[in-house]
Design an enzyme around this catalytic site. Structure first.
Site, PDB file in Angstrom:
ATOM      1  N   ASN A   8      -4.261 -60.743  12.862  1.00  0.00           N
ATOM      2  CA  ASN A   8      -4.473 -61.201  14.237  1.00  0.00           C
ATOM      3  C   ASN A   8      -4.653 -59.968  15.118  1.00  0.00           C
ATOM      4  O   ASN A   8      -3.683 -59.299  15.462  1.00  0.00           O
ATOM      5  CB  ASN A   8      -3.264 -62.036  14.689  1.00  0.00           C
ATOM      6  N   TRP A   9      -5.906 -59.693  15.453  1.00  0.00           N
ATOM      7  CA  TRP A   9      -6.185 -58.503  16.257  1.00  0.00           C
ATOM      8  C   TRP A   9      -5.811 -58.689  17.728  1.00  0.00           C
ATOM      9  O   TRP A   9      -5.875 -57.743  18.507  1.00  0.00           O
ATOM     10  CB  TRP A   9      -7.675 -58.150  16.163  1.00  0.00           C
ATOM     11  N   HIS A  85      -0.352 -69.861  19.002  1.00  0.00           N
ATOM     12  CA  HIS A  85       0.398 -68.590  18.948  1.00  0.00           C
ATOM     13  C   HIS A  85       1.364 -68.515  20.137  1.00  0.00           C
ATOM     14  O   HIS A  85       1.065 -69.027  21.224  1.00  0.00           O
ATOM     15  CB  HIS A  85      -0.584 -67.419  18.985  1.00  0.00           C
ATOM     16  N   GLY A 212       0.017 -58.552  13.108  1.00  0.00           N
ATOM     17  CA  GLY A 212      -0.539 -58.144  14.396  1.00  0.00           C
ATOM     18  C   GLY A 212      -0.836 -56.652  14.407  1.00  0.00           C
ATOM     19  O   GLY A 212      -1.828 -56.188  13.845  1.00  0.00           O
ATOM     20  N   GLY A 213       0.051 -55.887  15.017  1.00  0.00           N
ATOM     21  CA  GLY A 213      -0.149 -54.450  15.221  1.00  0.00           C
ATOM     22  C   GLY A 213      -0.646 -53.680  13.999  1.00  0.00           C
ATOM     23  O   GLY A 213      -1.591 -52.884  14.097  1.00  0.00           O
TER      24      GLY A 213
HETATM   25  P1  13P Z   1       3.115 -57.943  15.178  1.00  0.00           P
HETATM   26  O1  13P Z   1       2.745 -57.844  13.710  1.00  0.00           O
HETATM   27  O2  13P Z   1       2.456 -56.905  16.017  1.00  0.00           O
HETATM   28  O3  13P Z   1       4.569 -58.058  15.388  1.00  0.00           O
HETATM   29  O4  13P Z   1       2.469 -59.329  15.685  1.00  0.00           O
HETATM   30  C1  13P Z   1       2.752 -60.479  14.991  1.00  0.00           C
HETATM   31  C2  13P Z   1       1.883 -61.548  15.489  1.00  0.00           C
HETATM   32  O5  13P Z   1       2.068 -62.033  16.590  1.00  0.00           O
HETATM   33  C3  13P Z   1       0.784 -62.006  14.635  1.00  0.00           C
HETATM   34  O6  13P Z   1       0.227 -63.175  15.109  1.00  0.00           O
END
Ligand code: 13P
Length: 227
Positions: A8-9, A85, A212-213
Site C-alpha cells: 500500500n503505497w 483502510h 505500507g512504509g
Molecule cells: P505501515 O507498514 O507503514 O505501518 O502501514 C501499514 C498500512 O497501513 C498498510 O495498509
C-alpha cells in the site's frame, strides 16, 4: 502455500516517474502473490503483474465527482482493491459505505482487501479489539459472498509507528476472523519490515501481509516478498 503480499503505497510517491521507477525495481517473484497498490492516478501507467487500487466507489458511472468506479479499475486490468483502510475511516468512511464497495467490487470480479482494525495502544485488551472488529465486520460483510474476500487486520496503533503486533496476537485475531465469518484469507498489516515479516508469514493463519512504509523502499520490499 504462497502468501499474499500487498504494497500500500498510500499517497506516495509524488511523481509518476518515481512511481514507475519504484514498480520497476520490485522483483517479479513467483514465491508469493505480490500486489502493488499505487495511488489510483498512476494505475494506468505503472507496470507490474498484479495491481491493486487503494479505494473505489460503489457506483459504475454517473454524477459522482472525484470518484473511481470498479468498472474503470477493471478496464485497466486492476485485480485487487483495498477497502476501508483506517486512514479512510479516519476521514469519515462508514462500514455501510465499505459494504457497498465490497459488493460492487465483487460484482466486477475485483478482489477486495478489506481492512479492519482497532486499538489506540499496544496494551489494548484482546477482547475489546475483537468486540470492535465484530462491529466492523458484521456490517462490512453483510450479504457479501466471502469466497474471494481478503481481510487485512491492521491494529491502528501499529500503522506507521515502528511498533508491530506480536505474532501471537496476529495469529489469534486471524483465527477469530476466519472462524466467526468464514473468511478464507487474513493478512496482517502494521509496521511490517524485512526483519519481522518472516515471523508473520510463518504463522499458519496469517495468509500474507499488507505493507505500507517498507513497500516504498525497493530493497526492503524485495526482501519481504522473497522470504
Ligand atoms: P505501515 O507498514 O507503514 O505501518 O502501514 C501499514 C498500512 O497501513 C498498510 O495498509
Amino acid at each position: 502455500m504462497k502468501k499474499i503480499i500487498a504494497a500500500n503505497w498510500k499517497l506516495n510517491p509524488t511523481t509518476l516517474k518515481d512511481a514507475q521507477k519504484l514498480a520497476a525495481s520490485i522483483t517479479r517473484t513467483k514465491k508469493n502473490t505480490v500486489v502493488l497498490c499505487p495511488p489510483n492516478i498512476y494505475l494506468s501507467q505503472v507496470s507490474y503483474p498484479l495491481l491493486g487500487a487503494q479505494d473505489c466507489f460503489w457506483q459504475d458511472k454517473g454524477a459522482f465527482t472525484g470518484q473511481t468506479s470498479p468498472l474503470q479499475l477493471k478496464d485497466l486490468g486492476v485485480k485487487y482493491c483495498i477497502v476501508g483502510h483506517s486512514e479512510r475511516r479516519a476521514v469519515g468512511e462508514t462500514d455501510g459505505q465499505i459494504n457497498f464497495k465490497l459488493r460492487a467490487l465483487l460484482e466486477h470480479k475485483i478482489i477486495p482487501i478489506l481492512c479492519v482494525g482497532y486499538g489506540t495502544s499496544v496494551d489494548q485488551d484482546d477482547l475489546e479489539v475483537v468486540d470492535v472488529l465484530r462491529g466492523q465486520l458484521d456490517v462490512d460483510l453483510k450479504d457479501v459472498n466471502l469466497a474471494s474476500v481478503i481481510v487485512a487486520y491492521e491494529p491502528v496503533w501499529a500503522i506507521g509507528t515502528g511498533h508491530n503486533a506480536t505474532l501471537e496476537h496476529a495469529e489469534k485475531i486471524s483465527i477469530f476472523i476466519k472462524a466467526k465469518y468464514g473468511v478464507k484469507k487474513v493478512l496482517y498489516g502494521g509496521s511490517v519490515n524485512g526483519v519481522n515479516a518472516g515471523g508473520f508469514l510463518s504463522q499458519q493463519h496469517v495468509d500474507g501481509l499488507l505493507v505500507g512504509g517498507a513497500s516504498l523502499v525497493a530493497a526492503q520490499f524485495n526482501e519481504i516478498i522473497n522470504i
